[in-house]
Scaffold this active site. Structure first.
Site, short mmCIF file in Angstrom:
data_model
loop_
_atom_site.label_atom_id
_atom_site.label_comp_id
_atom_site.label_asym_id
_atom_site.label_seq_id
_atom_site.Cartn_x
_atom_site.Cartn_y
_atom_site.Cartn_z
N GLY A 113 0.81 -1.22 0.00
CA GLY A 113 0.00 0.00 0.00
C GLY A 113 0.84 1.26 0.00
O GLY A 113 0.44 2.29 0.54
N SER A 193 4.54 -5.54 -2.72
CA SER A 193 4.71 -4.12 -2.97
C SER A 193 5.56 -3.48 -1.86
O SER A 193 6.64 -3.96 -1.57
CB SER A 193 3.34 -3.45 -3.12
#
Length: 441
Positions: A113, A193
């Site tokens: 995120g 991520s």
């Protein structure tokens, strides 16, 4: 390991106290356990829970809802979450029928995120299917984000507090996971991520020895990690006036006003928050590659990315403009940005790690369906690992991709990743998913 059950609630007796859990989706889940507390811009302090009760809402770090990510993955039901400026919580998910002899591999999920949004407990990262299939324990960790966890530059506002949170969670896991049937000596960090980026940096952080043995790193934007100091310092100074703001949600609303002014720093401004070199617990940027090489024999590593990482962001922003020429231009942008942000940095990491004597695998996920415009974009790996058809049903990322295709590839991928988590190896005779390219470096 001692468990008791009353009215559907199970209680685990741990060194940190009595932990309540419930049986759901064919697994046992102990949700939202507080592992530490922190004041604003303070390092986390470990806590013993005494007696833990499952809260009605999921605690999250104060954050903005991203309209782009809501299209990419799933709309957020804000009524299910409770903002908490001290969001140090974790959830333990384990198979049914716990017994005293369980010594299960442990996977610790570090969510992504952009160091700015998300939490450990989301329907789109529900590990139930993986836990049931492979009989592993999965711990999902929440930590401070954005201004609260990943922007600093002084003793009063230190950098990397989110990393310190994760380290404290790992200490809690090492202390308590045996009570849930997990093996504290067989812990794999798994992140996607920015979660993968955090894991890569935990591998070279002071104070992490013995906290984990392996790392699975998906789609880490390692191309954004270098030469950030000037941008971070400017961002730090422009947000200094917010440090005493009582309302954390107002702090979040305010900082976005400064983001357009950072476009001069190029692509890396797509991720304004990040780990900061030269501040505890990290070394300097110049020392980082050598530190990974030096630590290479400590951790088994599985690192990789998707073939078309940036496609959803690039192509859906141009929706409705798909002439042949536009597609050629957009495909070229996707290829170049995917290479620079994800692929080449992952290749360099893996080769450097192998040169240090490390055990490292490199993978790529490709979409093998014909005539699919988006391809294997960022986050395509998540429904493969966290199979949850209901949670992913409205995702534009999976539009026109048969769910059966996700299930078939996901089942095989979960088997391989669970073997790596248990042993640090992937057997040559294992059946590879159609989507997967894998090689030992």
């Amino acid at each position: 390991m001692t468990t008791q059950q009353h009215s559907g609630i199970l209680t685990f007796q741990t060194p940190s106290g009595k932990i309540s859990a419930i049986q759901e989706n064919g697994v046992i889940r102990a949700k939202s356990i507080r592992y530490a507390r922190s004041g604003r811009y303070q390092k986390p302090v470990p806590v013993d829970v005494g007696f833990h009760k499952i809260p009605e809402k999921t605690p999250v770090c104060p954050q903005h809802i991203s309209p782009l990510l809501e299209r990419l993955i799933q709309k957020t039901d804000v009524e299910q979450f409770e903002p908490d400026e001290s969001p140090q919580f974790l959830t333990v998910t384990r198979p049914l029928n716990p017994n005293e002899n369980d010594n299960l591999p442990v996977v610790v999920w570090i969510h992504g995120g952009s160091y700015e949004i998300g939490c450990g407990d989301l329907p789109t990262s529900d590990p139930s299917v993986w836990v049931k299939e492979q009989r592993i324990v999965i711990v999902s960790v929440s930590y401070r984000l954005g201004l609260f966890g990943f922007l600093g530059g002084s003793e009063e506002r230190p950098a990397n507090l989110g990393l310190f949170d994760i380290m404290e969670a790992l200490r809690w896991i090492r202390k308590n996971i045996r009570s849930f049937g997990g093996n504290p000596g067989n812990i794999t960090l798994f992140g996607q991520s920015s979660g993968g980026d955090a894991i890569a940096h935990l591998m070279i952080s002071e104070g992490t020895d013995g906290l984990f043995q392996r790392a699975i790193i998906h789609s880490a934007p390692l191309g954004f990690r270098l030469k950030r100091q000037k941008m971070s310092l400017e961002f730090f100074r422009k947000t200094e006036f917010l440090k005493h703001e009582e309302d954390p949600l107002k702090m979040v609303d305010e900082y976005v006003n400064f983001l357009p002014s950072f476009r001069k720093y190029g692509l890396k401004t797509a991720m304004p928050f990040c780990t900061q070199y030269g501040s505890a617990p990290l070394c300097t940027e110049e020392e980082s590659l050598e530190r990974w090489k030096k630590n290479a024999e400590k951790y088994d590593v599985l690192i990789g990315s998707n073939q078309d990482e940036t496609a959803f962001y690039v192509k859906t922003a141009q929706e409705g403009l798909y002439t042949y020429l536009h597609n050629r231009i957009l495909n070229s942008i996707v290829r170049k940005t995917t290479e620079s942000i994800y692929e080449k940095p992952a290749d360099a990491f893996a080769v450097n790690y192998a040169d240090g004597g490390g055990n490292v695998y490199r993978f790529t996920l490709r979409l093998t369906l014909k005539n699919h415009n988006i391809g294997a974009s960022h986050c395509i790996d998540l429904p493969l690992i966290f199979e949850n058809g209901e949670a992913w049903k409205d995702s534009e990322l999976l539009k026109e991709i048969p769910w059966k295709y996700i299930q078939e590839n996901g089942r095989k991928l979960r088997t391989l990743w669970a073997e790596f988590a248990a042993t640090g190896k992937i057997s040559e005779n294992q059946e590879l998913p159609e989507m997967l390219e894998l090689r030992k470096i």
